[in-house]
Design an enzyme around this catalytic site. Structure first.
Site, short mmCIF file in Angstrom:
data_model
loop_
_atom_site.label_atom_id
_atom_site.label_comp_id
_atom_site.label_asym_id
_atom_site.label_seq_id
_atom_site.Cartn_x
_atom_site.Cartn_y
_atom_site.Cartn_z
N GLU A 143 7.02 3.07 -10.20
CA GLU A 143 5.72 3.29 -10.86
C GLU A 143 5.91 3.78 -12.30
OE1 GLU A 143 2.61 2.75 -9.90
OE2 GLU A 143 3.19 1.93 -7.98
N GLY A 174 2.71 4.49 1.13
CA GLY A 174 3.36 4.79 2.40
C GLY A 174 4.04 3.60 3.04
N PRO A 223 0.82 -1.21 0.00
CA PRO A 223 0.00 0.00 0.00
C PRO A 223 0.85 1.26 0.00
CG PRO A 223 -0.09 -1.12 2.14
CD PRO A 223 0.69 -1.99 1.23
#
Length: 607
Positions: free
Chosen positions: A531, A405, A403
């Site tokens: 990403e 963080g 997730p």
């Protein structure tokens, strides 16, 4: 970065608490002057010659008066006086040019030193400082150093000679008039010295306010589309205008103090002149001195007051410059990224087939850091990695998932040595990376950030950032590999086509592919992709994956992805949660063994 100001509280979450900061001294200015000591020496020599030419003029005027009173022919005296006037003007012009050139060179030296230090600061410094304020130090603050040369130190040498020479001549002409003159000047000097320290403090505050203004403008312009879309234009204008008013108020304070300093010399001259005329006229009438001596005394008085006025102006300018120099020295005095490396004692190397490995790594972001995707600014504990241990085998693909963080981007930042671990070891080929040269380390790593920036300039400029010697053919080939051929084709300039500020002339997906092309062109043995496909559509994502697969042979890939579909075929997947490794294995293994990964896969319809 936020695009709208908060209704109250600090101007920006990135702003540091204000303090008076370090105060610069003239001694700290000497290194800047030392680089140009040859030119300054010539300017001083011309200043001395000019002072001599100026001091000789009243003496010749006195002789002219005496010759005229005696009814004798002037002869060569007039021509000598004319020659001195012309020589004084020529010397002044040459000196002015040398001072202007030297002043500009000092500004250049300061800017070069400041930029070299800024671009080598630890990344943590950029976490806590505003870009606009740093830009202001390079532009506005360094410009004030110009006044030190053109209005200050060098002129003070010639001015001091003129002052002392005039003082001696006046003493010889009439000690009584000199005593009265010195009394008036002493009051003026005490006044200026008293105010000078206040000018330096006020000037520093003014430069800080100008830095705040520059930071506010940079903040709003860099996010102008977001500001417009949020209908926040008027609020941003109000916020910037408030910073502008703050700079104006600080400038007004400098002006008020300067307004007290500047007229002091003029008042001193007027009072001294009135005293000399009154008392001197009485002494001429009484026969104590001659008219010729009184005229010479008055001329020397002007010569003494003029450099004094210049000195008062120089004190004003120099104190403003020293206020700015304090802000410059604040950055120059900061340690560079590598300054502390010599004190680090890396742990012993080990035999390893892993390209990168983490051993019980703990990392806490420094106080004041903000804006990191892994950092919860509201959390009391700024520790984002808690005993992280995993290995990325050489020549294999390792994916980091979890997730937001969880600490994924921080792991890549530690591999790049943007930061060093708070505790634990990050190894590169079995060697503690703290024992490796940063330049060598980074030359072996290709890093594509989550929001990879596109630099203003051309497509070529962006591609050659890490590989300056690449050929046009190599550039075109790597653009084709990431499906950017159409960007070249739609502009006749090809590789020289501009991309605009922050790559605004490209789409989000094109900007991301250009950043990836930049990393692929360097062909490093390790690729870090954060990403890298988040802004791409399905077709371009597939093409990009094929391009990465093509260059991944015999290379190590460490990939961060939220879309598990892009990493299910990775050799190894590391699952992170709240800064801890909660699972390691292949996709099928993790579906069975790790509840968090299984939930992520279910939500993305992969199980």
């Amino acid at each position: 970065m936020s695009t709208t100001p908060a209704p109250s509280g600090p101007r920006s979450p990135f702003a540091r608490p204000k303090d008076d900061g370090p105060r610069a001294s003239l001694r700290q200015l000497l290194p800047y002057l030392g680089e140009h000591r040859g030119m300054i020496a010539w300017a001083i020599a011309l200043s001395i010659l000019g002072a001599g030419a100026s001091l000789a003029q009243p003496l010749l005027v006195s002789q002219v008066i005496e010759v005229v009173q005696a009814g004798e022919a002037l002869g060569l005296i007039v021509w000598a006086l004319v020659g001195l006037v012309v020589a004084s003007g020529v010397l002044s012009g040459i000196q002015h040019f040398l001072l202007q050139r030297t002043g500009t060179s000092v500004v250049l030296s300061a800017r070069r030193q400041l930029v070299r230090r800024m671009l080598r600061l630890p990344i943590s410094e950029f976490d806590t400082r505003r870009t606009g304020d740093l830009v202001s130090r390079v532009g506005s603050d360094t410009t004030l150093l110009y006044a030190v040369i053109t209005q200050g130190l060098v002129d003070a040498v010639g001015g001091a000679l003129v002052f002392v020479g005039a003082l001696i001549a006046m003493l010889l002409l009439d000690p009584v008039l000199l005593g009265l003159t010195v009394l008036v000047i002493a009051v003026a000097v005490v006044t200026v010295v008293t105010l000078s320290s206040r000018i330096r403090v006020a000037s520093r505050k003014q430069q800080e306010k100008v830095g705040d203004l520059a930071a506010s403008v940079e903040r709003s312009l860099s996010a102008v589309r977001t500001v417009r879309a949020a209908n926040a234009t008027d609020r941003e204008i109000d916020a910037i205008e408030e910073d502008a008013r703050g700079a104006w108020r600080a400038g007004l304070q400098v002006a008020k103090i300067s307004a007290l300093v500047v007229p002091v010399a003029g008042i001193a001259l007027q009072v001294a002149l009135l005293v000399v005329l009154g008392v001197g006229g009485f002494r001429v009438a009484s026969g104590a001195i001659t008219v010729a001596n009184l005229v010479a005394f008055i001329l020397f008085l002007f010569m003494m007051i003029m450099p004094l006025g210049s000195a008062f102006g120089a004190i004003n300018s120099v104190n403003q410059a020293l206020g700015a120099l304090g802000r410059i020295q604040e950055i120059v005095a900061l340690p560079s990224e590598t300054d502390g490396d010599a004190a680090i004692r890396p742990v012993a190397a080990i035999e390893s087939d892993d390209a990168v490995s983490f051993e019980d790594v703990v990392f806490t972001y420094p106080e004041g850091a903000a804006g990191h995707s892994d950092l919860d600014d509201d959390a009391p504990d700024r520790t984002v990695l808690h005993g992280v241990t995993f290995s990325a085998p050489a020549g294999k693909r390792t994916a980091l998932v979890g997730p937001s963080g969880a600490g994924k981007s921080t792991i890549l930042a530690l591999i790049e040595r943007f930061y060093d671990p708070t505790s634990g070891v990050v190894r590169f080929g079995g060697v503690d990376i703290r024992g490796l040269d940063r330049t060598e380390l980074r030359s072996r790593i290709g890093y594509v950030e989550q929001d990879a920036p596109v630099l203003a300039g051309s497509i070529r400029d962006n591609l050659l950032l890490a590989t300056p010697d690449a050929t046009d053919e190599q550039c075109i080939e790597v653009l084709r590999s990431v499906n950017l051929s159409e960007v070249l084709e739609r502009n006749p300039l090809g590789l020289d086509a501009p991309v605009g500020e922050d790559g605004i002339m490209l789409s989000g997906g094109e900007r991301q592919r250009l950043a990836i092309a930049r990393a692929l062109l360097a062909a490093p043995p390790i690729l870090l992709l954060d990403e890298s496909t988040s802004s791409l559509d399905g077709l371009n994502e597939q093409l990009l994956r094929e391009a990465i697969d093509a260059v991944a042979t015999d290379r190590t890939l460490i990939v961060i992805a939220h879309r598990l579909s892009t990493v299910v075929d990775s050799d190894q997947i590391v699952v992170l949660d709240h800064g801890r490794v909660v699972g390691t294995g292949t996709h099928s293994e993790l579906v069975e063994s790790t509840p968090l990964y299984r939930d992520l896969a279910k939500h993305q319809l992969l199980v």
